[in-house]
Design a protein around this motif. Structure first.
Motif, mmCIF file in Angstrom:
data_model
loop_
_atom_site.group_PDB
_atom_site.id
_atom_site.type_symbol
_atom_site.label_atom_id
_atom_site.label_comp_id
_atom_site.label_asym_id
_atom_site.label_seq_id
_atom_site.Cartn_x
_atom_site.Cartn_y
_atom_site.Cartn_z
ATOM 1 N N ILE A 320 4.025 16.595 -14.819
ATOM 2 C CA ILE A 320 5.205 15.851 -14.143
ATOM 3 C C ILE A 320 4.354 15.518 -12.600
ATOM 4 N N PRO A 321 3.878 16.529 -12.009
ATOM 5 C CA PRO A 321 3.212 16.241 -10.708
ATOM 6 C C PRO A 321 1.891 15.307 -10.629
ATOM 7 N N LYS A 322 1.173 15.143 -11.816
ATOM 8 C CA LYS A 322 0.063 14.166 -11.811
ATOM 9 C C LYS A 322 0.828 12.699 -12.042
ATOM 10 N N LEU A 323 2.002 12.711 -12.917
ATOM 11 C CA LEU A 323 2.430 11.401 -13.140
ATOM 12 C C LEU A 323 3.160 11.050 -11.754
ATOM 13 N N ALA A 324 3.875 11.900 -11.364
ATOM 14 C CA ALA A 324 4.534 11.604 -9.838
ATOM 15 C C ALA A 324 3.596 10.948 -8.778
ATOM 16 N N ARG A 325 2.460 11.926 -8.926
ATOM 17 C CA ARG A 325 1.285 11.337 -7.722
ATOM 18 C C ARG A 325 0.826 9.788 -7.954
ATOM 19 N N TYR A 326 0.774 9.541 -9.441
ATOM 20 C CA TYR A 326 0.374 8.053 -9.806
ATOM 21 C C TYR A 326 1.171 7.305 -9.444
ATOM 22 N N PHE A 327 2.456 7.422 -9.755
ATOM 23 C CA PHE A 327 3.531 6.522 -9.660
ATOM 24 C C PHE A 327 3.912 6.310 -8.066
ATOM 25 N N LEU A 328 3.726 7.339 -7.181
ATOM 26 C CA LEU A 328 3.871 7.136 -5.846
ATOM 27 C C LEU A 328 2.828 6.222 -5.476
ATOM 28 N N THR A 329 1.577 6.488 -5.711
ATOM 29 C CA THR A 329 0.495 5.688 -5.221
ATOM 30 C C THR A 329 0.724 4.413 -5.586
ATOM 31 N N ARG A 330 1.057 4.006 -6.872
ATOM 32 C CA ARG A 330 1.199 2.798 -7.413
ATOM 33 C C ARG A 330 2.381 2.042 -6.448
ATOM 34 N N SER A 331 3.408 2.541 -6.343
ATOM 35 C CA SER A 331 4.699 1.976 -5.672
ATOM 36 C C SER A 331 4.022 1.785 -4.317
ATOM 37 N N ALA A 332 3.374 2.561 -3.764
ATOM 38 C CA ALA A 332 2.765 2.365 -2.380
ATOM 39 C C ALA A 332 1.994 1.099 -2.216
ATOM 40 N N SER A 336 2.851 -2.236 -0.194
ATOM 41 C CA SER A 336 1.685 -2.124 0.979
ATOM 42 C C SER A 336 1.966 -1.159 2.010
ATOM 43 N N VAL A 337 2.379 -0.063 1.744
ATOM 44 C CA VAL A 337 2.696 1.082 2.426
ATOM 45 C C VAL A 337 1.882 2.411 2.097
ATOM 46 N N GLU A 338 2.101 3.486 3.149
ATOM 47 C CA GLU A 338 0.978 4.456 2.748
ATOM 48 C C GLU A 338 1.918 5.207 1.821
ATOM 49 N N PRO A 339 1.091 6.132 0.763
ATOM 50 C CA PRO A 339 1.796 6.643 -0.331
ATOM 51 C C PRO A 339 2.463 7.896 0.134
#
Length: 472
Positions: A320-332, A336-339
């Motif tokens: 879950i933490p790794k997936l969440a980091r990936y999705f937060l980065t992709r959404s950012a 075009s915002v900071e993750p």
């Protein structure tokens, strides 16, 4: 049971070499250890072992390059690839490079010994020719280090040279289409089309036209001839998602196509020949649908050649933490915002949720947080209300009162409140006293004992807090 054989261990980590050497020696193998790949290639010119177990990440030449070199010149030696980097690319690269097996670290020593035994026993049945390494993918691969996901990676690796029919099982939102896409990308058909079709998303009366196409005038609104998904996928892969929702008459037509490799467009009279690999997926229990007569048994057996089960997110919480980091980065990136970054307590909180919507739900929550979380760091209090309610329903909060208190303090201080102990301490004491009295049916002496106070202290606290309690 002991058995003989010469086994080479290649790893720059001395402790791993020592553990494997000790365990394999006790099982009767003759062991030679190497710190790096170059030493192995030098020794291979003089003598060859019965099996090699090699790390994937080493200084200088890595395990995959060593694997490729050995397969080119000594194709009969089974090679087991170890890696702490439990990613899909390593698994597929290992198999496509001709590896005998893929062993993620940390591993169970008994499992490693059993694997080496199997490798030595099958030494002469290994692939006889080199295979190219997996291509670099331009899309995100599947993230997963949990043991349940390793089985999925292994299956994709094993099937990477195959055109065989695959049935994928898994709840909604677990990533069935991602796995289907990976099976296609790592198959001989990778350069041809991958065509997905979701049975549940198409009106029943249009499914046959979608699959097989139609001729002009075949039905009202068919103003021009149209190629169906089977024709679009010719030479490639057709992914039939939610196959359990396929109507009975379409099941019959699909069975004929799988048997004959040809079909007729709706309203057509000329057979169309296709070469298509089928990957099907469902969240339903197809065996139950067969028993109840809602799914053809002969079609089930046609589709159920190789089955891959995708675990639900609750069965792979460590991802879950790794997936969440990936999705937060992709959404950012999309916005075009900071993750956003998860606080450790937020990660812990998310790992304990039920996630009925699986990975798709986690992805949607990460999108929501990217837009809605006030600061760069995501606090538990930033979570959407429905998740907080869901956690309560799942009974997770019972052991998490300290976290809840911490979140409350965070919120109070963030909104500019001061002297927050003046609110927190009386509330805490009130709850403890009322609960203790409930457990003792109102007996103050016993309640004081439960709380670790003297009776006079309890009486004083009841008065200070203005608690309405019955006298003994």
């Amino acid at each position: 049971m002991t058995m003989s054989g010469n086994v080479w261990i290649v790893d720059d980590d001395r402790s791993i070499r020592w553990v494997l050497e000790r365990a394999l020696s006790q099982s009767g193998f003759s062991i030679t250890t190497f710190e790096g790949a170059n030493e192995v290639l030098g020794q291979l010119a003089k003598t060859q072992p019965d099996a090699i177990i090699s790390d994937i990440r080493m200084p200088g030449m890595d395990g995959l390059e060593l694997l490729e070199r050995i397969q080119a010149d000594y194709a009969g030696i089974p090679i087991i690839i170890m890696t702490a980097h439990s990613d899909l690319d390593s698994a597929v690269s290992s198999y496509q490079g001709g590896a005998f097996e893929y062993l993620p670290k940390p591993f169970d020593v008994d499992d490693a010994v059993a694997l080496v035994k199997r490798a030595v026993e099958h030494a002469y049945e290994q692939r006889k020719e080199a295979a190219p390494l997996a291509p670099e993918l331009d899309t995100a691969e599947i993230i997963g280090e949990a043991p349940a996901m390793q089985e999925v990676f292994r299956a994709i690796g094993r099937l990477s040279h195959s055109n065989i029919t695959v049935l994928i099982n898994g709840e909604s939102g677990t990533g069935k289409e991602l796995v289907a896409h990976a099976l296609h990308k790592h198959s001989p058909r990778a350069k041809q089309s991958f065509i997905p079709l979701n049975m549940a998303a198409i009106p029943k009366d249009l499914i046959e036209s979608e699959l097989f196409g139609h001729e002009k005038g075949a039905f009202t609104g068919a103003a021009a001839a149209r190629r169906g998904r089977f024709e679009q996928a010719d030479g490639g892969t057709l992914f039939l998602d939610e196959i359990g929702d396929m109507p009975a008459e379409t099941q019959t037509r699909l069975l004929r196509v799988l048997a004959d490799g040809e079909f007729y467009r709706v309203g057509g009279h000329t057979p169309v020949k296709v070469d298509v690999r089928i990957i099907a997926a469902t969240h339903q229990n197809l065996e139950s649908l067969v028993e109840s007569g809602r799914f053809r048994e002969d079609l089930f057996h046609r589709l159920n050649v190789i089955r891959i089960h995708i675990p639900k997110l609750a069965e792979r919480r460590e991802d879950i933490p790794k997936l969440a980091r990936y999705f937060l980065t992709r959404s950012a990136e999309e916005l075009s915002v900071e993750p956003k970054v998860l606080r450790p307590e937020t990660e812990h909180y998310m790992c304990n949720l039920a996630w009925p919507g699986n990975v798709r739900q986690l992805e949607n929550i990460c999108r929501w947080l990217t837009v809605m979380a006030s600061g760069r760091e995501v606090l538990v209090s930033d979570m959407p209300p429905e998740l907080v309610e869901q956690q309560g329903e799942a009974g997770v909060t019972t052991s998490n009162w300290e976290q809840a208190l911490k979140n409350w303090a965070d919120q109070q201080l963030a909104s500019g409140r001061q002297h927050i102990l003046d609110t927190a301490v009386p509330a805490f004491e009130r709850i403890m006293i009322e609960t203790a009295l409930k457990h003792t049916a109102g007996r103050r002496r016993d309640a004081a004992e439960l709380l670790g106070w003297g009776r006079n202290t309890l009486t004083r606290k009841i008065k200070e807090l203005n608690l309405q309690v019955d006298d003994d």
